[in-house]
Design a protein around this motif. Structure first.
Motif, PDB file in Angstrom:
ATOM      1  N   ASP A  18      41.163  54.187  36.103  1.00 34.28           N
ATOM      2  CA  ASP A  18      41.037  53.166  35.080  1.00 34.28           C
ATOM      3  C   ASP A  18      40.238  51.639  35.412  1.00 34.28           C
ATOM      4  OD1 ASP A  18      42.358  54.408  33.334  1.00 34.28           O
ATOM      5  OD2 ASP A  18      44.259  53.346  33.415  1.00 34.28           O
ATOM      6  N   LEU A  19      40.380  51.570  36.893  1.00 35.68           N
ATOM      7  CA  LEU A  19      39.603  50.243  37.354  1.00 35.68           C
ATOM      8  C   LEU A  19      38.321  49.964  37.004  1.00 35.68           C
ATOM      9  CD1 LEU A  19      41.619  49.803  40.632  1.00 35.68           C
ATOM     10  CD2 LEU A  19      41.721  48.293  38.798  1.00 35.68           C
ATOM     11  N   THR A  20      37.636  51.420  36.987  1.00 33.07           N
ATOM     12  CA  THR A  20      36.301  51.418  36.652  1.00 33.07           C
ATOM     13  C   THR A  20      36.232  51.957  35.267  1.00 33.07           C
ATOM     14  OG1 THR A  20      35.794  53.456  38.054  1.00 33.07           O
ATOM     15  CG2 THR A  20      35.403  51.485  39.175  1.00 33.07           C
ATOM     16  N   LEU A  21      36.746  53.040  35.093  1.00 34.42           N
ATOM     17  CA  LEU A  21      36.303  53.918  33.926  1.00 34.42           C
ATOM     18  C   LEU A  21      36.601  53.394  32.350  1.00 34.42           C
ATOM     19  CD1 LEU A  21      37.003  57.469  35.071  1.00 34.42           C
ATOM     20  CD2 LEU A  21      35.099  56.162  35.300  1.00 34.42           C
ATOM     21  N   SER A  22      37.911  52.373  32.451  1.00 34.23           N
ATOM     22  CA  SER A  22      38.204  51.894  31.347  1.00 34.23           C
ATOM     23  C   SER A  22      36.952  50.796  30.520  1.00 34.23           C
ATOM     24  CB  SER A  22      39.714  51.058  31.596  1.00 34.23           C
ATOM     25  OG  SER A  22      39.315  50.018  32.386  1.00 34.23           O
ATOM     26  N   GLY A  23      36.430  50.351  31.627  1.00 36.27           N
ATOM     27  CA  GLY A  23      35.370  49.325  31.324  1.00 36.27           C
ATOM     28  C   GLY A  23      35.910  47.917  30.959  1.00 36.27           C
ATOM     29  N   GLU A  24      37.387  47.730  31.376  1.00 36.10           N
ATOM     30  CA  GLU A  24      38.085  46.299  31.110  1.00 36.10           C
ATOM     31  C   GLU A  24      37.620  45.533  32.297  1.00 36.10           C
ATOM     32  OE1 GLU A  24      42.162  46.844  30.707  1.00 36.10           O
ATOM     33  OE2 GLU A  24      41.864  48.185  29.114  1.00 36.10           O
ATOM     34  N   TYR A  25      37.043  46.043  33.157  1.00 41.29           N
ATOM     35  CA  TYR A  25      36.894  45.156  34.468  1.00 41.29           C
ATOM     36  C   TYR A  25      35.082  45.184  34.915  1.00 41.29           C
ATOM     37  CZ  TYR A  25      41.794  45.493  34.557  1.00 41.29           C
ATOM     38  OH  TYR A  25      43.022  45.420  34.165  1.00 41.29           O
ATOM     39  N   ALA A  44      48.133  46.136  32.120  1.00 40.82           N
ATOM     40  CA  ALA A  44      47.152  44.886  32.431  1.00 40.82           C
ATOM     41  C   ALA A  44      46.559  44.139  31.403  1.00 40.82           C
ATOM     42  CB  ALA A  44      46.086  45.712  33.520  1.00 40.82           C
ATOM     43  N   ASN A  45      45.845  43.289  31.915  1.00 39.66           N
ATOM     44  CA  ASN A  45      45.251  42.293  31.226  1.00 39.66           C
ATOM     45  C   ASN A  45      46.253  41.710  29.878  1.00 39.66           C
ATOM     46  OD1 ASN A  45      42.682  42.140  31.903  1.00 39.66           O
ATOM     47  ND2 ASN A  45      42.165  44.008  30.827  1.00 39.66           N
ATOM     48  N   ILE A  46      47.527  41.221  30.225  1.00 42.88           N
ATOM     49  CA  ILE A  46      48.455  40.814  29.352  1.00 42.88           C
ATOM     50  C   ILE A  46      47.634  39.147  29.131  1.00 42.88           C
ATOM     51  CG2 ILE A  46      50.520  39.698  29.011  1.00 42.88           C
ATOM     52  CD1 ILE A  46      51.447  42.114  31.048  1.00 42.88           C
ATOM     53  N   PRO A  47      47.523  38.863  27.698  1.00 42.34           N
ATOM     54  CA  PRO A  47      46.973  37.676  27.513  1.00 42.34           C
ATOM     55  C   PRO A  47      47.729  36.400  27.928  1.00 42.34           C
ATOM     56  CG  PRO A  47      47.522  38.509  25.366  1.00 42.34           C
ATOM     57  CD  PRO A  47      47.661  39.565  26.624  1.00 42.34           C
ATOM     58  N   THR A  80      45.336  45.465  42.620  1.00 41.37           N
ATOM     59  CA  THR A  80      44.179  45.045  42.178  1.00 41.37           C
ATOM     60  C   THR A  80      43.978  44.555  40.709  1.00 41.37           C
ATOM     61  OG1 THR A  80      43.289  46.507  43.876  1.00 41.37           O
ATOM     62  CG2 THR A  80      41.677  45.876  42.223  1.00 41.37           C
ATOM     63  N   LYS A  81      44.864  45.638  40.136  1.00 47.76           N
ATOM     64  CA  LYS A  81      44.863  45.228  38.437  1.00 47.76           C
ATOM     65  C   LYS A  81      45.378  43.918  38.252  1.00 47.76           C
ATOM     66  CE  LYS A  81      45.379  49.662  36.343  1.00 47.76           C
ATOM     67  NZ  LYS A  81      46.578  50.641  35.976  1.00 47.76           N
ATOM     68  N   ALA A  82      46.322  43.498  38.881  1.00 47.15           N
ATOM     69  CA  ALA A  82      47.098  42.193  38.761  1.00 47.15           C
ATOM     70  C   ALA A  82      45.968  41.015  38.842  1.00 47.15           C
ATOM     71  CB  ALA A  82      48.094  42.090  39.435  1.00 47.15           C
ATOM     72  N   ALA A  83      45.061  41.302  39.948  1.00 39.97           N
ATOM     73  CA  ALA A  83      44.136  40.043  40.275  1.00 39.97           C
ATOM     74  C   ALA A  83      42.894  40.098  39.562  1.00 39.97           C
ATOM     75  CB  ALA A  83      44.084  40.264  41.853  1.00 39.97           C
ATOM     76  N   LEU A  84      42.662  41.236  39.262  1.00 35.26           N
ATOM     77  CA  LEU A  84      41.063  41.210  38.641  1.00 35.26           C
ATOM     78  C   LEU A  84      41.059  40.532  37.395  1.00 35.26           C
ATOM     79  CD1 LEU A  84      39.985  44.989  38.853  1.00 35.26           C
ATOM     80  CD2 LEU A  84      38.765  42.812  39.835  1.00 35.26           C
ATOM     81  N   GLY A  85      42.126  40.125  36.646  1.00 35.76           N
ATOM     82  CA  GLY A  85      41.832  39.568  35.353  1.00 35.76           C
ATOM     83  C   GLY A  85      41.488  37.906  35.803  1.00 35.76           C
ATOM     84  N   PHE A  86      41.992  37.633  36.923  1.00 38.26           N
ATOM     85  CA  PHE A  86      41.673  35.998  37.479  1.00 38.26           C
ATOM     86  C   PHE A  86      40.345  36.003  37.649  1.00 38.26           C
ATOM     87  CE2 PHE A  86      46.336  36.382  37.955  1.00 38.26           C
ATOM     88  CZ  PHE A  86      46.615  35.408  37.633  1.00 38.26           C
ATOM     89  N   TYR A  87      39.691  37.340  38.511  1.00 38.20           N
ATOM     90  CA  TYR A  87      38.334  36.967  39.095  1.00 38.20           C
ATOM     91  C   TYR A  87      37.101  37.071  37.728  1.00 38.20           C
ATOM     92  CZ  TYR A  87      40.408  37.989  43.379  1.00 38.20           C
ATOM     93  OH  TYR A  87      41.252  37.889  44.744  1.00 38.20           O
ATOM     94  N   PHE A 143      34.351  44.333  38.347  1.00 36.62           N
ATOM     95  CA  PHE A 143      35.027  45.511  39.670  1.00 36.62           C
ATOM     96  C   PHE A 143      33.921  46.576  40.159  1.00 36.62           C
ATOM     97  CE2 PHE A 143      37.737  49.028  41.324  1.00 36.62           C
ATOM     98  CZ  PHE A 143      38.247  48.094  42.442  1.00 36.62           C
ATOM     99  N   PHE A 144      34.054  46.561  41.429  1.00 34.06           N
ATOM    100  CA  PHE A 144      33.197  47.599  42.187  1.00 34.06           C
ATOM    101  C   PHE A 144      34.189  48.411  43.207  1.00 34.06           C
ATOM    102  CE2 PHE A 144      30.437  44.777  40.232  1.00 34.06           C
ATOM    103  CZ  PHE A 144      29.327  45.427  39.763  1.00 34.06           C
ATOM    104  N   ARG A 145      33.722  49.574  43.630  1.00 30.60           N
ATOM    105  CA  ARG A 145      34.364  50.067  44.789  1.00 30.60           C
ATOM    106  C   ARG A 145      33.887  51.165  45.644  1.00 30.60           C
ATOM    107  NH1 ARG A 145      39.279  52.775  41.472  1.00 30.60           N
ATOM    108  NH2 ARG A 145      37.947  53.578  39.939  1.00 30.60           N
ATOM    109  N   THR A 146      34.042  51.185  46.903  1.00 30.47           N
ATOM    110  CA  THR A 146      33.249  51.983  47.852  1.00 30.47           C
ATOM    111  C   THR A 146      34.099  53.237  48.220  1.00 30.47           C
ATOM    112  OG1 THR A 146      34.039  50.376  49.525  1.00 30.47           O
ATOM    113  CG2 THR A 146      31.954  50.217  48.944  1.00 30.47           C
ATOM    114  N   ILE A 147      35.083  53.469  47.351  1.00 28.43           N
ATOM    115  CA  ILE A 147      35.919  54.692  47.426  1.00 28.43           C
ATOM    116  C   ILE A 147      35.826  55.572  46.188  1.00 28.43           C
ATOM    117  CG2 ILE A 147      37.987  53.717  46.903  1.00 28.43           C
ATOM    118  CD1 ILE A 147      39.238  55.364  49.373  1.00 28.43           C
TER     119      ILE A 147
END
Lengths: 400, 302, 371
Positions: C130-137, A223-226, C107-114, C140-144
């Protein structure tokens, strides 16, 4: 053929189809609640539809047979005549260029975005066209090179911080190397044996990417490809989309130019000769192995560059984007558009990628329509939408 | 224990290979006669399984005895698969007989998509439970941990089908005509063979074996959905090429080799790279025998 | 040459700026993205229903901060490459908040844009850690709950309740399945349980007898499956047909009634983890009733989570006093909100607190909760 005969034939066809679709269309069983749903209306619909469709079918077939000689040539020649004149050609090109330049400003970002996808496929189609249309090698694993390109940008960037502009040629180069690696062992194979080995190669690449997590992050993807930078400027999403659109337009133009030159070069003619008759070609002193390898390598290069752009566009890639189906779709763009013809491939790619996007309204009927279109197109226009016209050289006698 | 493990893998591979073989036979026959990779062949196998499920469920609910249900469902599956195969040839391939070969391939891909989505829309996208048509045999119970009764039936059926096909092709009039057509269509036609009819028969016979395969596998793994034909079809195609496409014993041998390769590789090494290995193996075989294991090497004419 | 290029670039950047949509702030735009067609539509459509219900209710009560809430519904078919298109469409349409996406990959593909557009996205179903734990986003939040929690629960149940010493872990090589299997492996090893086999099987293969044979040879006490139910039912069926009595445990991909339907009698005794049973929560009951009144059917997968997500986001905007990104994020992390899932807020990473999984077992053709 008279009317009664026609009706009799169509009735038979209708009855046949009602029989054929009976279990699947009429009955639906629910094995949990143990009840059976009988949908007799479907049967009536199928009967009526196939009755009329069969009349139309035979009519079209007859027309196709008659048309093979006289009409078709006329039809083609009108268009060709129009474009044969230099003035018209230049005019059309200028109009096209203006539309292309204005496109992202006229339409929404979403439209621009799908157009970028379509243009990536144009590039892929043109690349595969080298392998199939020119050199006549059936490649069912073309998507592997696309994957190599996409992953080389993603990985080179993640590990070494390589920029898009460096990754673009490198991705192409790496793909070309993979093309040669694939090409070497299969040089001796012909026709469908080649097809199955390339299919296998495509799957191997995907499976390795999927299983070798340490290398490619496995099915979780990268993910996050620049995005590519523009002189270090910070672009908004909107501006960035437009920027990417121009990049891919530029690349497509470069591809067209390159392939057009290639076609009429020594290599291009060697490919065409190879496609027509391997033995004759060899006896004319053409190095078969070298020629084939060139086709694989050059075809792969475009796929690799397409892959780099794809990775930059989606900013996230995983192996699921590179399945056999992707290869099949690219193959369809080439054959449907017209093998060997650059315009044909462009039209084919545009149609196949944009059609499902605009068919969204049909929702669940989308794919069945797509399948039917493929069959119908091939039955009625087996050469593709825009058939390739071979260059012919006429010996001109002295007229003086 | 070690030997038992080997035996289990051996028979597991044999079952898997037999399944591939039932599908690959249809592939190879069609290829042998009109040099077409019939991409939609896997879909015929799927339709056979679906018809079998529908008919057997309806009959079971109507209260017919088990044996009658199995026999009628099997017959219906075969008949319908044959009809679909026949119709498919008439619509998607016959008008393309003189067209470039790639056009016919695209037509086959279109047909495959069409049939998949047709079943999806007419039935469901969900997985459906498939009743076990083959009971657990009492006498086989001591060996059931090595090979289950359905697996035994699959292997026996494949052998029977293969013997039947060999007989058909070697010793009957139709078989002779098929061989003639596959060698030279024009010449066969000149000698009074009805080429169109022979091609239709080939499609029908190929579809019948696919339907039998579909029924057996569905009842073996206990579930079906509209997409089941695709992967099985690809694998069977690989098997057919491995054995030498166009050759019937080749298709069976190729299928068994592929089945064993996958089974032993999974058993002794890892199933992660099972398919990678299967494809690498295919490439290796083709490098040394470019026409498959039993394929005739074509002499090139100038 | 360079100067020409530069002037061109400036010119087109200027036009791009002109083309940017004006952010008219008369409504609050809630984007809903996920699979609304294709084979995974049954996971995505319930979220659309949930969002419609929440928005209808809130608008009837005067909206948020005096503004009406408007829905923007976009399909991504759960494919990463399409999700990018979907995201750009939502961003260019001026969405303030996003409910979605449904699948982790998309979700991963879209999150960068958001992230670039500074928009908060909240998924009811994307469970990749990874979506939350990696700290990259940070947006991003989730209810699951994420998969790591699920794996921890599996390990805890297997070691404490079942008391197993050896396990075999199988997965379907997919994004969801392999991710789960790797987490399970990690936690099992930490708990001192021996993982005798860790392998992926090919989804859709005609036969799994080789891998089942291999499992039998390694003699694990428990087989843990990472992946969806079709392959799980094939493997369980084959294991039982081969007279193996090894325990079998799956995750929320298996806790689906289709699994029991397909595996039939062989499903008996299989364990599966799944979201906590919330059928006693009054808000959940009410949400379910609203759905039945509005659409005339029972809600589908992730409905409660989506309903809660929509409530939580709109509540955060209300508390923050604006749709400003930083304020909304802060409100999500500090303010508790009552939802069908219970009283929740979000931690620094973006995961909801106070929600979790339970273990179920198939008994008499039904998933029953294990206490």
């Amino acid at each position: 053929m008279n009317l009664t005969q026609e009706i009799k034939k169509s009735t038979l066809v209708a009855i046949w189809f009602m029989f054929l679709t009976f279990p699947l269309m009429v009955i639906r069983v629910n094995t949990v609640t143990n009840n059976v749903e009988w949908r007799w209306w479907n049967m009536a619909l199928i009967g009526v539809a196939s009755f009329f469709f069969s009349i139309l079918w035979r009519h079209m077939l007859r027309k196709k047979e008659q048309g093979t000689k006289s009409e078709k040539e006329k039809e083609v020649s009108i268009l060709r005549k129009f474009f044969a004149e230099k003035k018209n050609q230049v005019g059309a090109l200028i109009a096209l260029a203006l539309i292309t330049l204005a496109f992202p400003h006229l339409f929404s970002m979403y439209q621009t975005n799908i157009m970028i996808s379509a243009l990536i496929y144009v590039m892929l189609g043109l690349g595969l066209n080298i392998v199939i249309g020119l050199a006549g090698l059936l490649d069912l694993g073309y998507v592997a090179f696309f994957a190599v390109g996409a992953y080389s940008y993603a990985l080179l960037n993640a590990h070494f911080g390589l920029s898009f502009w460096l990754a673009l040629p490198l991705g192409g180069l790496l793909s070309a190397i993979f093309g040669i690696i694939l090409g070497y062992p299969v040089l001796r194979l012909r026709g469908d044996y080649l097809a199955i080995v390339t299919l296998g190669f495509g799957e191997i690449i995907r499976l390795v990417l999927e299983n070798w997590s340490e290398f490619s992050n496995g099915p979780a993807g990268i993910a996050n490809i620049p995005k590519p930078s523009l002189f270090g400027m910070d672009l908004s999403l909107e501006a960035y989309t437009i920027y990417l659109f121009y990049i891919i337009v530029g690349l497509v133009i470069f591809t067209i130019f390159f392939i057009d030159r290639l076609e009429n070069s020594r290599i291009g003619r060697a490919w065409i000769a190879l496609k027509d008759d391997e033995i004759a070609c060899q006896s004319m002193g053409i190095d078969k192995a070298k020629t084939k390898l060139r086709a694989f390598a050059l075809g792969a290069t475009w796929a690799g560059m397409g892959g780099v752009v794809f990775a930059a566009k989606t900013t996230f890639i995983n192996p699921a984007s590179f399945t056999i189906w992707e290869s099949v779709i690219i193959l369809c763009t080439v054959v449907l558009g017209g093998m060997g013809s650059i315009t044909g491939v462009i039209v084919g790619a545009m149609l196949l990628i944009l059609l499902p996007e605009y068919l969204r309204a049909f929702a669940e009927y989308r794919m069945i329509c797509f399948g039917a279109v493929l069959v119908l197109m091939m039955v009625f226009k087996p050469g593709g939408m825009i058939e390739n016209v071979r260059k012919t050289y006429k010996f001109k006698a002295h007229t003086k | 224990m070690e030997f038992d493990f080997f035996l289990e893998l051996f028979f597991g591979g044999l079952t898997r290979g037999s399944i591939y073989a039932l599908i690959a036979l249809g592939y190879t026959m069609v290829y042998g006669i009109i040099q077409l990779i019939n991409f939609a062949h896997g879909e015929i196998y799927m339709i056979g399984a679906f018809t079998g499920l529908i008919v057997s469920s309806v009959l079971t609910m109507a209260g017919f005895p088990q044996l009658a249900v199995v026999v009628v469902a099997a017959c219906a599956a075969v008949i319908y698969a044959c009809s679909y195969g026949y119709t498919m040839e008439k619509i998607a391939y016959k008008p393309l007989r003189n067209a470039p070969r790639l056009s016919a391939l695209i037509s086959a891909i279109g047909m495959s998509l069409f049939l998949q989505n047709y079943v999806l829309l007419a039935q469901t996208s969900d997985f459906l439970p498939f009743p076990s048509l083959i009971p657990d045999f009492e006498f086989w119970e001591p060996y059931a941990h090595i090979m289950t009764s359905p697996e035994l039936v699959i292997i026996i059926t494949t052998i029977v089908v293969m013997i039947g096909l060999t007989f058909l092709i070697k010793f009957t009039q139709v078989g002779k005509a098929m061989r003639a057509t596959s060698q030279d269509q024009t010449m066969a036609a000149l000698l009074g063979v009805n080429v169109d009819r022979i091609i239709s028969i080939t499609f029908v016979v190929g579809s019948a074996t696919a339907a039998i395969g579909g029924l057996l596998i569905a009842s073996h793994i206990g579930q079906i959905n509209f997409y089941m034909g695709f992967i099985a079809g690809i694998k069977a195609f690989v098997a057919a090429v491995l054995g030498g496409i166009g050759s019937i014993p080749g298709a069976v041998l190729g299928s068994l080799v592929l089945g064993w390769t996958e089974s032993f590789f999974t058993g002794y090494i890892s199933s992660d790279y099972e398919d990678v290995f299967a494809f690498l193996f295919l490439v290796l075989i083709l490098i040394f025998r470019p026409s498959g294991i039993l394929g005739r090497s074509e002499t090139q004419k100038v | 040459m360079k100067s020409i290029l530069k002037s061109f670039a400036v010119a087109f950047a200027a036009t791009a700026l002109l083309a940017a949509p004006g952010f008219a702030a008369d409504t609050i735009k809630l984007g809903v993205a996920g699979a609304h067609s294709g084979d995974l539509a049954s996971y995505g459509l319930p979220s659309v229903n949930a969002a419609q219900l929440v928005v209808k209710k809130i608008n009837a009560n005067g909206g948020v901060l005096g503004k009406k809430v408007e829905l923007l519904v976009e399909d991504d078919v759960c494919k990463p490459e399409v999700a990018g298109n979907t995201a750009t469409k939502l961003v260019s349409d001026g969405a303030n908040l996003i409910l979605g996406h449904i699948c982790s990959g998309a979700t991963k593909a879209a999150l960068g844009f958001y992230k670039d557009a500074k928009i908060v996205a909240m998924s009811p179903s994307a469970t990749n850690p990874d979506l939350t734990l990696s700290g990259e986003y940070p947006n991003f939040f989730r209810t699951i709950p994420h998969d790591a929690k699920q794996a921890q629960l599996q390990v805890q149940f297997a070691t404490k309740t079942l008391g197993v010493k050896t396990v075999a872990i199988l997965h379907d090589k997919g994004d969801y399945g392999k991710g789960q299997a790797e987490l399970a492996k990690k936690y099992f090893e930490e708990a001192g349980v021996e993982v005798v086999l860790f392998e992926g099987v090919t989804p859709g293969a005609v036969d799994y007898s080789a891998i089942v044979t291999k499992v039998r040879r390694k003699k694990p006490e428990l087989v843990v499956w990472g992946g969806y139910h079709p392959e799980a039912s094939k493997i369980v069926t084959l294991m039982r047909k081969k007279r193996m009595k090894t325990l079998f445990m799956g995750a929320d991909g298996v806790k689906d009634d289709t699994f029991i339907k397909v595996a039939g009698k062989y499903a008996e005794g299989v364990y599966a983890t799944g979201p906590m049973d919330i059928s006693n929560n009054p808000l959940a009951k009410q949400a379910k009733k609203e759905h039945q009144d509005e659409f005339g059917s029972d809600p589908g997968a992730f409905f409660d989570a989506a309903y809660s997500a929509a409530l939580a986001m709109l509540n955060a905007v209300e508390k923050a006093g604006s749709t400003d990104y930083d304020a909304v994020v802060k409100a999500l992390q500090t303010e508790y909100v009552d939802t069908p899932l219970g009283k929740i807020r979000f931690d620094q990473a973006g995961d909801a607190t106070g929600i979790g999984f339970t273990v179920y077992q198939v008994k008499d053709g039904k998933f029953t909760e294990q206490k």
